[in-house]
Design a protein around this motif. Structure first.
Motif, PDB file in Angstrom:
ATOM      1  N   TYR A 119       0.844  -1.184   0.000  1.00 33.93           N
ATOM      2  CA  TYR A 119       0.000   0.000   0.000  1.00 33.93           C
ATOM      3  C   TYR A 119       0.888   1.245   0.000  1.00 33.93           C
ATOM      4  O   TYR A 119       2.060   1.186   0.385  1.00 33.93           O
ATOM      5  CB  TYR A 119      -0.893   0.039   1.247  1.00 33.93           C
ATOM      6  N   CYS A 120       0.334   2.370  -0.399  1.00 31.66           N
ATOM      7  CA  CYS A 120       1.032   3.628  -0.174  1.00 31.66           C
ATOM      8  C   CYS A 120       0.633   4.157   1.203  1.00 31.66           C
ATOM      9  O   CYS A 120      -0.414   3.780   1.747  1.00 31.66           O
ATOM     10  CB  CYS A 120       0.725   4.646  -1.273  1.00 31.66           C
ATOM     11  N   VAL A 121       1.463   5.006   1.766  1.00 30.24           N
ATOM     12  CA  VAL A 121       1.249   5.486   3.134  1.00 30.24           C
ATOM     13  C   VAL A 121       1.494   6.988   3.183  1.00 30.24           C
ATOM     14  O   VAL A 121       2.431   7.497   2.565  1.00 30.24           O
ATOM     15  CB  VAL A 121       2.205   4.794   4.132  1.00 30.24           C
ATOM     16  N   GLU A 122       0.630   7.688   3.917  1.00 28.57           N
ATOM     17  CA  GLU A 122       0.924   9.080   4.276  1.00 28.57           C
ATOM     18  C   GLU A 122       0.510   9.284   5.718  1.00 28.57           C
ATOM     19  O   GLU A 122      -0.463   8.696   6.190  1.00 28.57           O
ATOM     20  CB  GLU A 122       0.209  10.081   3.373  1.00 28.57           C
ATOM     21  N   ASP A 123       1.280  10.110   6.456  1.00 26.10           N
ATOM     22  CA  ASP A 123       0.903  10.355   7.845  1.00 26.10           C
ATOM     23  C   ASP A 123      -0.110  11.496   7.915  1.00 26.10           C
ATOM     24  O   ASP A 123      -0.489  12.080   6.896  1.00 26.10           O
ATOM     25  CB  ASP A 123       2.139  10.586   8.726  1.00 26.10           C
ATOM     26  N   CYS A 124      -0.564  11.784   9.110  1.00 28.94           N
ATOM     27  CA  CYS A 124      -1.663  12.738   9.293  1.00 28.94           C
ATOM     28  C   CYS A 124      -1.189  14.104   9.769  1.00 28.94           C
ATOM     29  O   CYS A 124      -2.004  14.934  10.197  1.00 28.94           O
ATOM     30  CB  CYS A 124      -2.680  12.183  10.293  1.00 28.94           C
ATOM     31  N   ASN A 125       0.097  14.369   9.713  1.00 27.98           N
ATOM     32  CA  ASN A 125       0.595  15.669  10.113  1.00 27.98           C
ATOM     33  C   ASN A 125       0.179  16.756   9.130  1.00 27.98           C
ATOM     34  O   ASN A 125      -0.100  16.485   7.960  1.00 27.98           O
ATOM     35  CB  ASN A 125       2.125  15.653  10.221  1.00 27.98           C
ATOM     36  N   TYR A 126       0.173  17.983   9.608  1.00 25.67           N
ATOM     37  CA  TYR A 126      -0.119  19.117   8.734  1.00 25.67           C
ATOM     38  C   TYR A 126       0.942  19.171   7.628  1.00 25.67           C
ATOM     39  O   TYR A 126       0.613  19.298   6.447  1.00 25.67           O
ATOM     40  CB  TYR A 126      -0.120  20.404   9.549  1.00 25.67           C
ATOM     41  N   LEU A 127       2.200  19.098   7.995  1.00 23.89           N
ATOM     42  CA  LEU A 127       3.288  18.974   7.021  1.00 23.89           C
ATOM     43  C   LEU A 127       3.633  17.491   6.941  1.00 23.89           C
ATOM     44  O   LEU A 127       4.525  16.997   7.621  1.00 23.89           O
ATOM     45  CB  LEU A 127       4.502  19.805   7.457  1.00 23.89           C
ATOM     46  N   LEU A 128       2.918  16.795   6.083  1.00 24.88           N
ATOM     47  CA  LEU A 128       2.951  15.332   6.125  1.00 24.88           C
ATOM     48  C   LEU A 128       4.108  14.734   5.333  1.00 24.88           C
ATOM     49  O   LEU A 128       4.675  15.369   4.441  1.00 24.88           O
ATOM     50  CB  LEU A 128       1.621  14.764   5.628  1.00 24.88           C
ATOM     51  N   ASP A 129       4.455  13.505   5.695  1.00 26.49           N
ATOM     52  CA  ASP A 129       5.381  12.670   4.935  1.00 26.49           C
ATOM     53  C   ASP A 129       4.581  11.571   4.255  1.00 26.49           C
ATOM     54  O   ASP A 129       3.534  11.138   4.759  1.00 26.49           O
ATOM     55  CB  ASP A 129       6.430  12.034   5.857  1.00 26.49           C
TER      56      ASP A 129
END
Length: 426
Positions: free
Chosen positions: A276-286
């Motif tokens: 899967y692809c992944v992104e975190d939930c931060n405002y400035l996300l990775d």
């Protein structure tokens, strides 16, 4: 001559040839400025509907964000439907919410119908770094299910540990209506489909002057296009002086990506078990994912005003190691930056310049899916049905505060505030 940035995508693209330069006078139904996803999706929908279409690209097909992004099919918009309802009311939320998942569906349909080889993989994870973010994901799941997405699974910390080889996450949300692709090959495949339907694409053919009217007249250095309808779809790479009415309400921002050397199958699966692809939930996300040849592609950070960072690897490697400390000795083979277009509201800007001239831009980091929806909406408008387009066009297009001089530093100050909130989980 402008060529593709030296990226992993450019090195592994399916088509390495050139489209012609415009050196003639062309008459057509629709002229599209920009051969990124917005322009390509629009041109393809219109060509399918029988319109004669000409696309003008200042550099190469997919030169901008469409050929440089993280390749993630992330549903919804940069502001989700709950924020839309709070800001613009229940009616706007209802109609925009009904379109939230359409862009990714369009991409899948294009891939299947035109046999586009772009390494599509199903599924994307939103990863929560604290309890507040996890609560937000639970609310997002409920909201998205209300609007028809039944392919969502909330993941607790143990589930996340099975999916991603990272100990930082307290939970996540798996969206199987998301996914990831090789973005440049998707763009090139769509361009090929346009040509197959009789459309014309010209590279190294920047629009230098527009005269609006019936027809609209677009002049390049060596040619001219006369078109009944005009669509401006340059996004972050549109010259400021081409039409300031389009450019003054948004700001180009840079984002950085690196790609590692190929990993063994065992190591790759230990990082992301089900690809899967992944992104975190931060405002400035990775955000990150695996490529078809088992490299880790990792992106993050924002440079406001689209300045080129001095050392991309120095910016991104610490992020990789914070997520995957087991990759401390991994070699970085590719590194690049690209611009996306940020709006004050974080909502896309669709509108009319003249009665037969339109613009679509400003996806604020959610452009892969929304740009494909945009293409469908502009084709609906030109065919006489403006209801869905107008749902976006009616949203206020607020100017970026600070003007061109101060908008980048002021926006960066605001982002720094939210970055601190991310760090402390508040």
């Amino acid at each position: 001559m402008q060529t593709h940035v030296n990226s992993y995508y450019a090195a592994t693209r399916n088509y390495t040839g050139d489209f012609p330069v415009l050196e003639e006078s062309v008459d057509c139904d629709v002229c599209v400025i920009g051969a990124g996803y917005t322009g390509l999706s629009s041109a393809l929908f219109l060509a399918e509907a029988g319109y004669s279409v000409t696309v003008l690209e200042a550099a190469k097909v997919g030169f901008g964000a469409s050929g440089r992004n993280g390749g993630q099919l992330v549903n919804s918009y940069s502001r989700d439907v709950d924020v839309i309802e709070q800001r613009y009311g229940e009616k706007s939320a209802e109609i925009l919410g009904s379109m939230m998942f359409e862009g990714a569906d369009i991409i899948r349909q294009r891939i299947q119908h035109y046999d586009i080889q772009c390494d599509y993989r199903q599924g994307g994870i939103f990863a929560a770094l604290n309890k507040k973010q996890f609560k937000g994901l639970a609310e997002q799941k409920s909201s998205w299910e209300r609007y028809g997405n039944r392919n969502l699974q909330l993941l607790d910390a143990k589930d996340m540990a099975r999916e991603v080889g990272c100990e930082n996450y307290v939970g996540g949300l798996l969206d199987k209506q998301g996914g990831h692709v090789h973005p440049l090959n998707l763009a090139l495949g769509e361009a090929s489909a346009i040509i197959g339907l009789g459309g014309r694409i010209f590279e190294q053919s920047a629009a230098e002057n527009i005269t609006y009217g019936e027809p609209n007249v677009v002049r390049t250095a060596k040619g001219v296009v006369r078109a009944k309808y005009l669509l401006i779809a340059g996004n972050a790479y549109l010259p400021q002086n081409l039409d300031p009415r389009v450019t003054r309400k948004s700001m180009p921002c840079g984002s950085q990506i690196v790609v590692t050397e190929p990993l063994s199958e065992k190591v790759a699966r230990s990082l992301i078990t089900h690809n899967y692809c992944v992104e975190d939930c931060n405002y400035l996300l990775d955000y990150y994912r695996l490529t078809a040849d088992n490299r880790l592609l990792y992106g993050g950070g924002v440079v406001y005003g689209a300045r080129e960072p001095h050392d991309i690897e120095q910016l991104i490697r610490p992020k990789i190691l914070k997520t995957f400390p087991q990759l401390k000795n991994v070699k970085i083979d590719y590194r690049w930056t690209g611009n996306f277009l940020l709006t004050m509201s974080r909502m896309p800007q669709f509108g009319r310049i003249e009665k037969n001239a339109y613009y679509m831009q400003g996806y604020s980091g959610h452009g892969v899916t929304c740009s494909h929806l945009a293409g469908k909406l502009i084709s609906e408008v030109i065919r006489g049905d403006a209801e869905r387009f107008d749902a976006f066009a009616s949203l206020p297009h607020m100017p970026m505060f600070g003007g061109r001089t101060f908008q980048a530093p002021l926006t960066a100050m605001g982002a720094a505030y939210y970055a601190l909130r991310d760090r402390f989980g508040i």
